[in-house]
Design a protein around this motif. Structure first.
Motif, PDB file in Angstrom:
ATOM      1  N   PHE A  50     -12.593  36.793 -19.656  1.00 32.29           N
ATOM      2  CA  PHE A  50     -13.534  36.096 -20.672  1.00 32.29           C
ATOM      3  C   PHE A  50     -14.870  36.837 -20.560  1.00 32.29           C
ATOM      4  CE2 PHE A  50     -16.251  32.380 -21.156  1.00 32.29           C
ATOM      5  CZ  PHE A  50     -16.286  32.379 -22.499  1.00 32.29           C
ATOM      6  N   GLN A  51     -15.286  36.680 -19.287  1.00 27.78           N
ATOM      7  CA  GLN A  51     -16.583  37.279 -19.215  1.00 27.78           C
ATOM      8  C   GLN A  51     -16.918  38.567 -19.890  1.00 27.78           C
ATOM      9  OE1 GLN A  51     -16.818  35.859 -15.045  1.00 27.78           O
ATOM     10  NE2 GLN A  51     -18.908  35.305 -15.468  1.00 27.78           N
ATOM     11  N   GLN A  52     -15.844  39.414 -19.757  1.00 32.47           N
ATOM     12  CA  GLN A  52     -15.742  40.816 -20.348  1.00 32.47           C
ATOM     13  C   GLN A  52     -15.796  40.935 -21.845  1.00 32.47           C
ATOM     14  OE1 GLN A  52     -12.981  43.311 -18.014  1.00 32.47           O
ATOM     15  NE2 GLN A  52     -13.078  41.758 -16.363  1.00 32.47           N
ATOM     16  N   THR A  53     -15.785  39.860 -22.468  1.00 27.61           N
ATOM     17  CA  THR A  53     -15.392  39.876 -24.060  1.00 27.61           C
ATOM     18  C   THR A  53     -16.715  40.603 -24.626  1.00 27.61           C
ATOM     19  OG1 THR A  53     -15.022  38.376 -26.055  1.00 27.61           O
ATOM     20  CG2 THR A  53     -16.703  37.665 -24.537  1.00 27.61           C
ATOM     21  N   THR A  54     -16.112  41.376 -25.980  1.00 25.38           N
ATOM     22  CA  THR A  54     -17.290  41.972 -26.627  1.00 25.38           C
ATOM     23  C   THR A  54     -17.534  41.304 -27.939  1.00 25.38           C
ATOM     24  OG1 THR A  54     -15.441  43.555 -27.343  1.00 25.38           O
ATOM     25  CG2 THR A  54     -17.074  44.266 -25.650  1.00 25.38           C
ATOM     26  N   ALA A  55     -16.699  40.114 -28.013  1.00 27.47           N
ATOM     27  CA  ALA A  55     -16.906  39.409 -29.190  1.00 27.47           C
ATOM     28  C   ALA A  55     -18.095  38.505 -29.477  1.00 27.47           C
ATOM     29  CB  ALA A  55     -15.737  38.332 -29.455  1.00 27.47           C
ATOM     30  N   ILE A  56     -18.907  38.536 -28.262  1.00 28.13           N
ATOM     31  CA  ILE A  56     -20.402  37.798 -28.300  1.00 28.13           C
ATOM     32  C   ILE A  56     -21.138  38.641 -27.247  1.00 28.13           C
ATOM     33  CG2 ILE A  56     -19.923  35.481 -28.941  1.00 28.13           C
ATOM     34  CD1 ILE A  56     -19.039  35.008 -25.945  1.00 28.13           C
ATOM     35  N   ASP A  57     -22.469  38.725 -27.743  1.00 31.11           N
ATOM     36  CA  ASP A  57     -23.371  39.443 -27.248  1.00 31.11           C
ATOM     37  C   ASP A  57     -23.812  38.667 -25.643  1.00 31.11           C
ATOM     38  OD1 ASP A  57     -23.797  41.619 -28.705  1.00 31.11           O
ATOM     39  OD2 ASP A  57     -25.267  40.608 -29.957  1.00 31.11           O
ATOM     40  N   GLY A  58     -24.393  39.368 -24.862  1.00 35.06           N
ATOM     41  CA  GLY A  58     -25.052  38.659 -23.792  1.00 35.06           C
ATOM     42  C   GLY A  58     -24.072  38.410 -22.391  1.00 35.06           C
ATOM     43  N   GLN A  86     -27.681  47.700 -23.551  1.00 38.48           N
ATOM     44  CA  GLN A  86     -26.755  47.123 -22.613  1.00 38.48           C
ATOM     45  C   GLN A  86     -25.340  46.586 -23.032  1.00 38.48           C
ATOM     46  OE1 GLN A  86     -28.546  43.815 -20.400  1.00 38.48           O
ATOM     47  NE2 GLN A  86     -27.387  44.365 -18.529  1.00 38.48           N
ATOM     48  N   ASN A  87     -24.482  47.112 -22.275  1.00 44.61           N
ATOM     49  CA  ASN A  87     -23.182  46.717 -22.542  1.00 44.61           C
ATOM     50  C   ASN A  87     -22.493  46.089 -21.255  1.00 44.61           C
ATOM     51  OD1 ASN A  87     -22.952  47.514 -25.233  1.00 44.61           O
ATOM     52  ND2 ASN A  87     -22.692  49.661 -24.523  1.00 44.61           N
ATOM     53  N   LYS A  88     -21.598  44.945 -21.594  1.00 44.25           N
ATOM     54  CA  LYS A  88     -20.968  44.670 -20.461  1.00 44.25           C
ATOM     55  C   LYS A  88     -19.853  45.439 -20.043  1.00 44.25           C
ATOM     56  CE  LYS A  88     -20.320  40.463 -22.796  1.00 44.25           C
ATOM     57  NZ  LYS A  88     -20.677  39.714 -23.566  1.00 44.25           N
ATOM     58  N   VAL A  89     -19.831  45.408 -18.820  1.00 38.66           N
ATOM     59  CA  VAL A  89     -18.831  46.051 -18.055  1.00 38.66           C
ATOM     60  C   VAL A  89     -17.401  45.609 -18.207  1.00 38.66           C
ATOM     61  CG1 VAL A  89     -17.683  46.780 -15.722  1.00 38.66           C
ATOM     62  CG2 VAL A  89     -20.334  46.513 -16.180  1.00 38.66           C
ATOM     63  N   ARG A  90     -16.707  46.572 -18.762  1.00 39.97           N
ATOM     64  CA  ARG A  90     -15.228  46.001 -19.260  1.00 39.97           C
ATOM     65  C   ARG A  90     -14.405  46.909 -18.078  1.00 39.97           C
ATOM     66  NH1 ARG A  90     -13.260  46.519 -24.901  1.00 39.97           N
ATOM     67  NH2 ARG A  90     -14.641  48.306 -24.978  1.00 39.97           N
ATOM     68  N   TYR A  91     -13.453  46.112 -17.465  1.00 40.23           N
ATOM     69  CA  TYR A  91     -12.479  46.720 -16.759  1.00 40.23           C
ATOM     70  C   TYR A  91     -11.124  46.897 -17.184  1.00 40.23           C
ATOM     71  CZ  TYR A  91     -15.924  44.984 -13.205  1.00 40.23           C
ATOM     72  OH  TYR A  91     -17.195  44.644 -12.711  1.00 40.23           O
TER      73      TYR A  91
END
Ligand code: ZN
Length: 365
Positions: A105-113, A38-43
């Motif tokens: 910030f909510q799209q950051t990939t520096a941290i999981d979750g 599961q990855n975060k959505v990045r716009y």
């Protein structure tokens, strides 16, 4: 991690009872939803550059030079302040990843979750990276930065010591970690924490250290800050590092004994008495039944009803609530009776909305 639960009434409406259910929002956002794939959505694809200061490497992409420079200055200022408490020096520049706003910030990939709207910033342990956005106000940005940099020093202290490592963080209760970050970034006097402690006194619900650590009922940021503030005022801020280190090394119970010379019950009672002595005089002439009448509360709406905005003609009121299931939506109600007229919009029905920032925003007419 910094979490905010500010309630800002943007109107003069005094008669709304704001019921906040902290436990509903107090979810460790970095720990959940980490299952594989599961990855975060990045716009956006952000192009980061590095701005160097004596003790930091700030990764940024914003074009606002003066904002960046002020942020860099404030990082150094916090470093100087925290260094006096921790008596520790960063040999290598500490990374700070700075986002221009909270959605980025909510799209950051520096941290999981997943990162919720209540999370102001995150400091991760291994690389000691501080990850945070520019907040809505300069004051809040400054606070989040100061808070996260306390975590950077905490990690640095655990990793830099011969007798402790990152694993020792398990010995430290959350109220100690987050409370210290709040105390050292907000100072001894904080109106918001005072409000919580007044309430604790009024409801005769002042926790012991054991309650704080074990029950999960007491919000660690506010109670933890109040507790550190008591320790700092009573024993001086020089107690902070020894207490923290002793607890990391030996656990809380023996950590207290070793630092203060007495047990946790005695320390709990001293703190409790100090809260009572501080707030009792203020509540002498306080009416315990607020004036006005309730129109919105958990009976006709959700557990959490915030950010009321009255219509210009005074007939209607809009507010944010988690009334329907778990998302926080915008509702419309009759301002006289509190009868809910309808849900105006929701993140589940409107695909253009990811989240309502219930902490920093309200409806507008
Ligand atoms: Zn924190």
């Amino acid at each position: 991690m910094t979490k905010f639960y500010f309630i800002k009434s943007k109107t003069q409406l005094l008669f709304i009872l704001l019921v906040i259910l902290i436990s509903a929002c107090f979810i460790n956002n970095t720990a959940q939803a980490q299952y594989f794939g599961q990855n975060k959505v990045r716009y956006k694809n952000l192009k980061f550059k590095v701005y160097k200061t004596p003790h930091f490497e700030i990764y940024y992409y914003m074009r606002n030079d003066s904002l960046l420079k002020r942020f860099a200055q404030e990082s150094e200022l916090w470093y100087t302040l925290h260094q006096q408490v921790f008596r520790d020096t960063f040999k290598r520049p500490n990374p700070i990843i700075l986002y221009a706003d909270h959605p980025d910030f909510q799209q950051t990939t520096a941290i999981d979750g997943e990162i919720g709207v209540g999370t102001g910033g995150v400091t991760e342990g291994l690389k000691n990276r501080v990850v945070m956005p520019v907040m809505e106000t300069n004051q809040t940005t400054r606070h989040v930065l100061g808070h996260e940099l306390v975590h950077a020093f905490q990690y640095h202290m655990l990793l830099g010591s011969d007798s402790s490592g990152l694993g020792n963080i398990n010995n430290l209760p959350l109220w100690m970690i987050e409370g210290m970050a709040e105390y050292l970034s907000l100072g001894k006097r904080d109106a918001y924490t005072a409000m919580w402690m007044r309430d604790a006194y009024l409801n005769k619900d002042i926790p012991s250290i054991r309650d704080l650590t074990e029950s999960g009922k007491y919000f660690p940021y506010r109670y933890g800050e109040a507790f550190w503030s008591y320790l700092g005022s009573t024993y001086g801020d020089t107690i902070i590092v020894p207490f923290f280190k002793n607890t990391a090394r030996y656990g809380l119970e023996y950590g207290i004994r070793r630092t203060f010379g007495y047990d946790d019950k005695t320390l709990s009672n001293l703190w409790k008495n100090s809260i009572i002595n501080t707030y009792k005089p203020y509540l002498k002439d306080t009416s315990q039944i607020p004036p006005g009448h309730r129109i919105i509360d958990n009976k006709n709406s959700g557990e959490m009803n915030v950010a009321p905005a009255v219509s210009p003609d005074g007939k209607y009121i809009s507010f944010l609530s988690e009334k329907d299931l778990f998302s926080i939506d915008l509702f419309l109600a009759d301002a006289k009776t509190g009868k809910i007229i309808r849900r105006l919009t929701s993140k589940t029905s409107n695909t253009h909305i990811d989240e309502f920032n219930f902490i920093e925003s309200a409806g507008a007419w």
